[in-house]
Design an enzyme around this catalytic site. Sequence first.
Site, PDB file in Angstrom:
ATOM      1  N   LYS A   1      28.433  42.842   8.028  1.00 11.42           N
ATOM      2  CA  LYS A   1      28.495  41.430   7.676  1.00 11.42           C
ATOM      3  C   LYS A   1      29.924  41.061   7.327  1.00 11.42           C
ATOM      4  O   LYS A   1      30.583  41.707   6.514  1.00 11.42           O
ATOM      5  CB  LYS A   1      27.603  41.140   6.464  1.00 11.42           C
ATOM      6  CG  LYS A   1      27.496  39.655   6.180  1.00 11.42           C
ATOM      7  CD  LYS A   1      27.041  39.337   4.759  1.00 11.42           C
ATOM      8  CE  LYS A   1      28.226  38.865   3.947  1.00 11.42           C
ATOM      9  NZ  LYS A   1      27.877  37.919   2.875  1.00 11.42           N
TER      10      LYS A   1
ATOM     11  N   ASP B   1      28.643  35.517   8.045  1.00 13.15           N
ATOM     12  CA  ASP B   1      27.913  34.826   6.963  1.00 13.15           C
ATOM     13  C   ASP B   1      28.819  33.785   6.315  1.00 13.15           C
ATOM     14  O   ASP B   1      29.338  33.984   5.229  1.00 13.15           O
ATOM     15  CB  ASP B   1      27.442  35.867   5.935  1.00 13.15           C
ATOM     16  CG  ASP B   1      26.537  35.247   4.878  1.00 13.15           C
ATOM     17  OD1 ASP B   1      25.918  34.192   5.143  1.00 13.15           O
ATOM     18  OD2 ASP B   1      26.445  35.819   3.776  1.00 13.15           O
TER      19      ASP B   1
ATOM     20  N   LYS C   1      27.667  30.562   6.120  1.00 16.96           N
ATOM     21  CA  LYS C   1      26.707  29.588   5.558  1.00 16.96           C
ATOM     22  C   LYS C   1      27.124  28.147   5.846  1.00 16.96           C
ATOM     23  O   LYS C   1      27.417  27.365   4.943  1.00 16.96           O
ATOM     24  CB  LYS C   1      26.551  29.793   4.050  1.00 16.96           C
ATOM     25  CG  LYS C   1      26.095  31.183   3.667  1.00 16.96           C
ATOM     26  CD  LYS C   1      25.858  31.305   2.181  1.00 16.96           C
ATOM     27  CE  LYS C   1      25.387  32.679   1.776  1.00 16.96           C
ATOM     28  NZ  LYS C   1      26.385  33.740   1.929  1.00 16.96           N
TER      29      LYS C   1
ATOM     30  N   ASP D   1      27.353  21.164   6.918  1.00 13.41           N
ATOM     31  CA  ASP D   1      28.266  20.044   7.192  1.00 13.41           C
ATOM     32  C   ASP D   1      27.496  19.041   8.049  1.00 13.41           C
ATOM     33  O   ASP D   1      26.298  19.203   8.287  1.00 13.41           O
ATOM     34  CB  ASP D   1      29.529  20.575   7.901  1.00 13.41           C
ATOM     35  CG  ASP D   1      30.772  19.749   7.554  1.00 13.41           C
ATOM     36  OD1 ASP D   1      30.697  18.503   7.615  1.00 13.41           O
ATOM     37  OD2 ASP D   1      31.816  20.350   7.230  1.00 13.41           O
TER      38      ASP D   1
ATOM     39  N   THR E   1      20.123  34.414  -3.386  1.00 15.99           N
ATOM     40  CA  THR E   1      19.448  35.407  -4.229  1.00 15.99           C
ATOM     41  C   THR E   1      20.064  35.494  -5.628  1.00 15.99           C
ATOM     42  O   THR E   1      19.522  36.151  -6.508  1.00 15.99           O
ATOM     43  CB  THR E   1      19.492  36.802  -3.554  1.00 15.99           C
ATOM     44  OG1 THR E   1      20.793  37.008  -2.991  1.00 15.99           O
ATOM     45  CG2 THR E   1      18.468  36.892  -2.445  1.00 15.99           C
TER      46      THR E   1
ATOM     47  N   ARG F   1      27.823  45.695  -2.642  1.00 15.09           N
ATOM     48  CA  ARG F   1      28.389  46.524  -3.703  1.00 15.09           C
ATOM     49  C   ARG F   1      27.780  47.913  -3.865  1.00 15.09           C
ATOM     50  O   ARG F   1      28.544  48.873  -4.095  1.00 15.09           O
ATOM     51  CB  ARG F   1      28.380  45.734  -5.027  1.00 15.09           C
ATOM     52  CG  ARG F   1      29.456  44.640  -5.029  1.00 15.09           C
ATOM     53  CD  ARG F   1      29.220  43.583  -6.079  1.00 15.09           C
ATOM     54  NE  ARG F   1      28.140  42.690  -5.692  1.00 15.09           N
ATOM     55  CZ  ARG F   1      27.787  41.607  -6.381  1.00 15.09           C
ATOM     56  NH1 ARG F   1      28.431  41.313  -7.512  1.00 15.09           N
ATOM     57  NH2 ARG F   1      26.802  40.837  -5.962  1.00 15.09           N
TER      58      ARG F   1
HETATM   59  O1  C5P Z   1      27.104  43.087  -3.186  1.00 14.94           O
HETATM   60  P1  C5P Z   1      25.770  42.548  -2.806  1.00 14.94           P
HETATM   61  O2  C5P Z   1      24.833  43.624  -2.282  1.00 14.94           O
HETATM   62  O3  C5P Z   1      25.137  41.700  -3.882  1.00 14.94           O
HETATM   63  O4  C5P Z   1      26.084  41.614  -1.554  1.00 14.94           O
HETATM   64  C1  C5P Z   1      25.140  40.747  -1.027  1.00 14.94           C
HETATM   65  C2  C5P Z   1      25.756  40.037   0.118  1.00 14.94           C
HETATM   66  O5  C5P Z   1      24.811  39.129   0.669  1.00 14.94           O
HETATM   67  C3  C5P Z   1      26.974  39.201  -0.246  1.00 14.94           C
HETATM   68  O6  C5P Z   1      27.908  39.358   0.811  1.00 14.94           O
HETATM   69  C4  C5P Z   1      26.488  37.784  -0.311  1.00 14.94           C
HETATM   70  O7  C5P Z   1      27.465  36.860   0.135  1.00 14.94           O
HETATM   71  C5  C5P Z   1      25.324  37.809   0.663  1.00 14.94           C
HETATM   72  N1  C5P Z   1      24.270  36.832   0.411  1.00 14.94           N
HETATM   73  C6  C5P Z   1      23.542  36.793  -0.750  1.00 14.94           C
HETATM   74  N2  C5P Z   1      22.556  35.846  -0.927  1.00 14.94           N
HETATM   75  C7  C5P Z   1      22.268  34.991   0.059  1.00 14.94           C
HETATM   76  C8  C5P Z   1      23.001  35.024   1.253  1.00 14.94           C
HETATM   77  C9  C5P Z   1      23.987  35.969   1.396  1.00 14.94           C
HETATM   78  O8  C5P Z   1      23.775  37.613  -1.645  1.00 14.94           O
HETATM   79  N3  C5P Z   1      21.261  34.140  -0.066  1.00 14.94           N
END
Ligand code: C5P
Length: 246
Positions: free
Chosen positions: A37, A64, A66, A69, A126, A214
């Site tokens: 991603k 990603d 998002k 617009d 999330t 992470r």
């Molecule tokens: O580090 P972590 O596992 O929390 O990363 C989650 C990834 O998913 C991040 O890159 C974040 O931008 C993306 N994301 C998210 N929630 C969403 C859409 C994308 O956490 N609804």
Amino acid sequence: MTRRNGMPQLIVALDVPDREKALGIARELRGVLDWCKVGMELFTLGGPLLVERLKEQGFHVFLDLKFYDIPHTVARAVAAAASIGVDLLTLHCQGGERMCRAALEARDAVAAASSAPRLFGVTVLTSFGPGEMPGITAAPGIFAHELASAAAAWGLDGVVCSGREVRAIKASAPALRCLCPGIRPDGAEAGDQRRTMTPAEAVRAGADYLVVGRPILQADAPARAAAAILEEMQAAPVPSSPAGMR
Ligand code: C5P
């Protein structure tokens, strides 16, 4: 690792502030997983060239950004993403029907000439817990389900939602793919995420893609951390159709 039939894809979120570091991590993960991603931080730094380099390494790329617009602008951005070989991209369901349909039209228009990215609608981030969404009184899960139903009606390929919402979404829209961030192996820090699930829970719920940043990036050995997540996913039973249809 060979993928069990029907097992969801694991996507590593390359959320790092350095192009070479991102490419280095991707190189380490080659042969472990197939999807990377590229989010707003890395795309701002690396742009289309970085997408190209990841594609050269053999990865599928999930962009990603998002999009949210006016329909015209989003349609142009979708065409641009298709032209650089992106395999999957996100736009906000809250952009509404005209925006999402304009995006689909733009994607379909380039489909013959170049590879066409799958379009996934972001429902509720999330990181949102109950009562945190400005102007929205519905619980995050309820609102996510409403937006997912709209996304299905408009013809989007899938939605981004928490693993906690997958069962309800698939019950009403079985063909809609669910891509789930907020994935945390047991004992991993949630950080800013609120609606989390373990990899096994998300697989059991019927998720099609798990996005993990992470817990892989901050591990001493990212490839080992990703392999452990995949092992946990392999061991979890995938629900049978229609809830698990993919
Ligand atoms: O580090 P972590 O596992 O929390 O990363 C989650 C990834 O998913 C991040 O890159 C974040 O931008 C993306 N994301 C998210 N929630 C969403 C859409 C994308 O956490 N609804």
